[in-house]
Design a protein around this motif. Structure first.
Motif, short mmCIF file in Angstrom:
data_model
loop_
_atom_site.label_atom_id
_atom_site.label_comp_id
_atom_site.label_asym_id
_atom_site.label_seq_id
_atom_site.Cartn_x
_atom_site.Cartn_y
_atom_site.Cartn_z
N TYR A 73 102.57 98.19 -6.28
CA TYR A 73 102.50 97.12 -7.28
C TYR A 73 103.77 96.26 -7.23
O TYR A 73 104.83 96.70 -6.78
N ASP A 74 103.65 95.04 -7.73
CA ASP A 74 104.84 94.19 -7.84
C ASP A 74 105.88 94.80 -8.76
O ASP A 74 107.08 94.69 -8.51
N PRO A 127 95.53 97.32 -5.20
CA PRO A 127 96.59 96.52 -5.81
C PRO A 127 97.54 95.91 -4.78
O PRO A 127 98.05 94.80 -4.98
N GLU A 128 97.78 96.61 -3.68
CA GLU A 128 98.63 96.03 -2.64
C GLU A 128 97.96 94.84 -1.98
O GLU A 128 98.62 93.83 -1.67
N MET A 129 96.65 94.93 -1.77
CA MET A 129 95.91 93.79 -1.21
C MET A 129 95.96 92.60 -2.15
O MET A 129 96.12 91.46 -1.71
N LEU A 130 95.81 92.86 -3.46
CA LEU A 130 95.93 91.77 -4.43
C LEU A 130 97.32 91.14 -4.35
O LEU A 130 97.46 89.91 -4.32
N ARG A 131 98.34 91.98 -4.33
CA ARG A 131 99.72 91.49 -4.29
C ARG A 131 99.95 90.63 -3.06
O ARG A 131 100.60 89.57 -3.13
N TRP A 142 96.74 87.69 -12.39
CA TRP A 142 97.45 88.97 -12.49
C TRP A 142 96.47 90.10 -12.76
O TRP A 142 95.38 89.89 -13.29
N PHE A 143 96.91 91.30 -12.37
CA PHE A 143 96.14 92.53 -12.58
C PHE A 143 97.06 93.56 -13.23
O PHE A 143 98.15 93.83 -12.72
#
Length: 489
Positions: free
Chosen positions: A110-111, A79-83, A179-180
């Motif tokens: 996460y955001d 999730p940090e990589m996605l953010r 978004w995830f």
């Protein structure tokens, strides 16, 4: 692309109608199976709760190097990589272990994130006067009794609140892209405490004391008491199913299936009397606890109501999500993108490792399960970490006095780690109190794992595969010694 990972803790595969169970009421899990790909051969990796969640971030096994603990500074977090690449990430959970010492670095990746209080022994409501514990079998914790006093209707149940927040997020963001949502329910984890209307769906003869939270150990209760506890789990499972249905209704009503990936999964199962045992962790990781349900809807391909036989694991989930958003996994991630499994049931691995720090190391090829115990008590067992915490506490001074600096591993990004002696009395994160024999099972002939087999050719093959996967994951040298695999290094 949008993606939702809906995780139910302690979701027993064998209790779900898509996997052949006719004793529980789970119509929405069946509905989900008809709208997705159902995985028949999904296995856990690192166990139990937080080790499994670390895998869902990092895409690699962690039980060979340490037990229950936070994300490490060197860990790659999906999730940090996605953010970091412009995908908004949000987490909703009532899993109280995230807010303890041993889970404290997960939610900040996460955001944004939301928590729901009150599950199990969550240190939530303050009450100085000790509550009166009711007559009961199994467990009853002081804090759990306090918490239950504040959950006096279904709408206040943490499960209901988690789904209310999840549906609120979907309502507010249904027209947005990129978004995830990590949407996580502690239920149907014990204690198996469901709203009364779901309990009434499982009538059975029982007039004994409350029994919704079995002790972790052998079954000592009567058959009637065992049945009652199983029905308590079933009622909570049906409550989960009902709320799953609300989510699917929202997806239908808002036409979100067309561009939203959905993954429904779990971390592990739970023994409900099978093998004459309750629970997990202090026992071997039989299929009841390690063979998992998983469902994936991939809008890029629109494949529904199909099943897949390929051997997959939770370490594949972060890689699959990253690739769905057009991102590459990090070089330290060891899982596989499941897109080609979804499309063609393409094989991605020959074997899968699974286990718990300090206990047996297990391997399966989908047909055989080989559960290897330590062959010696003389080999040391170390925790390798930069974050010395257990589930609910910091490492003790006794543990920290054993600290040595270790140069690190291939995945620690060139940084050293603390090497701390594992406590051999079974405290902390290990299962060293039990020493079950090494066994081999043929699941085709013995799916319930009641009768180990003797097959030297198969056992040697599984040992070679085990050593190969351990080497690929840069297992510490002492793990080969404790398992008697030195010749395979």
């Amino acid at each position: 692309m949008r993606a939702i990972m809906l995780l139910f803790d302690t979701l027993n595969r064998r209790m779900l109608s898509p996997y052949g169970c006719s004793e529980t009421i789970t119509p929405n899990f069946m509905r989900l199976a008809k709208h997705s790909v159902t995985f028949d051969n999904c296995y856990a990796g690192s166990l139990p709760c937080m080790p499994a969640r670390r895998e869902l971030h990092t895409g690699r096994y962690n039980f060979l190097h340490r037990g229950w603990g936070p994300l490490e500074p060197f860990d790659d977090s999906m999730p940090e990589m996605l953010r970091e690449h412009g995908v908004y990430t949000h987490m909703i959970s009532d899993h109280q272990h995230y807010w303890e010492d041993g889970g404290a670095t997960y939610h900040q990746r996460y955001d944004s994130w939301e928590i729901v209080r009150g599950q199990e022994g969550d240190h939530w409501k303050g009450q100085v006067k000790p509550p009166k514990l009711p007559e009961h079998l199994g467990r009853s914790w002081r804090q759990d009794e306090v918490n239950r006093c504040y959950i006096d209707c279904e709408e206040k149940h943490p499960l209901a609140q988690v789904f209310r927040l999840g549906l609120e997020f979907l309502e507010n963001n249904k027209t947005e892209d990129q978004w995830f949502l990590h949407w996580e329910c502690f239920d149907p984890h014990e204690p198996f405490w469901a709203a009364e209307k779901y309990q009434n769906m499982y009538p059975h003869l029982y007039s004994g004391p409350r029994f919704d939270w079995p002790e972790y150990g052998p079954v000592r209760e009567t058959p009637e008491q065992v049945e009652h506890c199983r029905m308590q789990y079933a009622s909570l499972l049906t409550m989960c199913d009902a709320y799953l249905g609300r989510f699917m209704d929202f997806m239908d009503e808002n036409d979100m299936w067309k561009d939203t990936m959905v993954i429904v999964n779990t971390d592990h199962g739970f023994l409900l009397g099978e093998h004459d045992l309750w629970a997990k962790s202090v026992h071997p990781w039989y299929n009841e606890t390690a063979h998992l349900p998983m469902f994936i809807w991939d809008p890029r391909h629109g494949i529904s109501n199909e099943r897949r036989k390929a051997l997959v694991q939770n370490i594949d989930v972060p890689i699959t999500l990253l690739r769905a958003f057009g991102l590459e996994p990090s070089k330290d991630m060891m899982g596989y993108d499941l897109e080609q499994v979804i499309v063609k049931d393409r094989k991605v691995r020959d074997c899968a490792l699974f286990g718990m720090y300090g206990a047996q190391v297990n391997i399966t090829d989908g047909r055989y399960v080989y559960m290897r115990s330590p062959v010696t008590r003389e080999a040391p067992l170390y925790q390798y970490t930069q974050m010395p915490t257990h589930m609910r506490c910091r490492f003790s001074m006794e543990e920290m006095r054993t600290l040595e600096l270790h140069p690190g591993f291939s995945f620690t990004k060139g940084t050293p780690v603390m090497r701390i002696r594992g406590m051999e009395d079974g405290s902390g994160d290990t299962s060293l109190r039990e020493h079950p024999p090494t066994v081999l099972f043929d699941l085709t002939e013995d799916p319930c794992q009641t009768t180990p087999i003797k097959d030297q050719i198969t056992e040697r093959r599984m040992i070679r595969q085990m050593a190969k996967l351990m080497k690929a994951n840069d297992a510490p040298a002492e793990q080969y010694v404790r398992l008697g695999l030195e010749t395979y290094v």
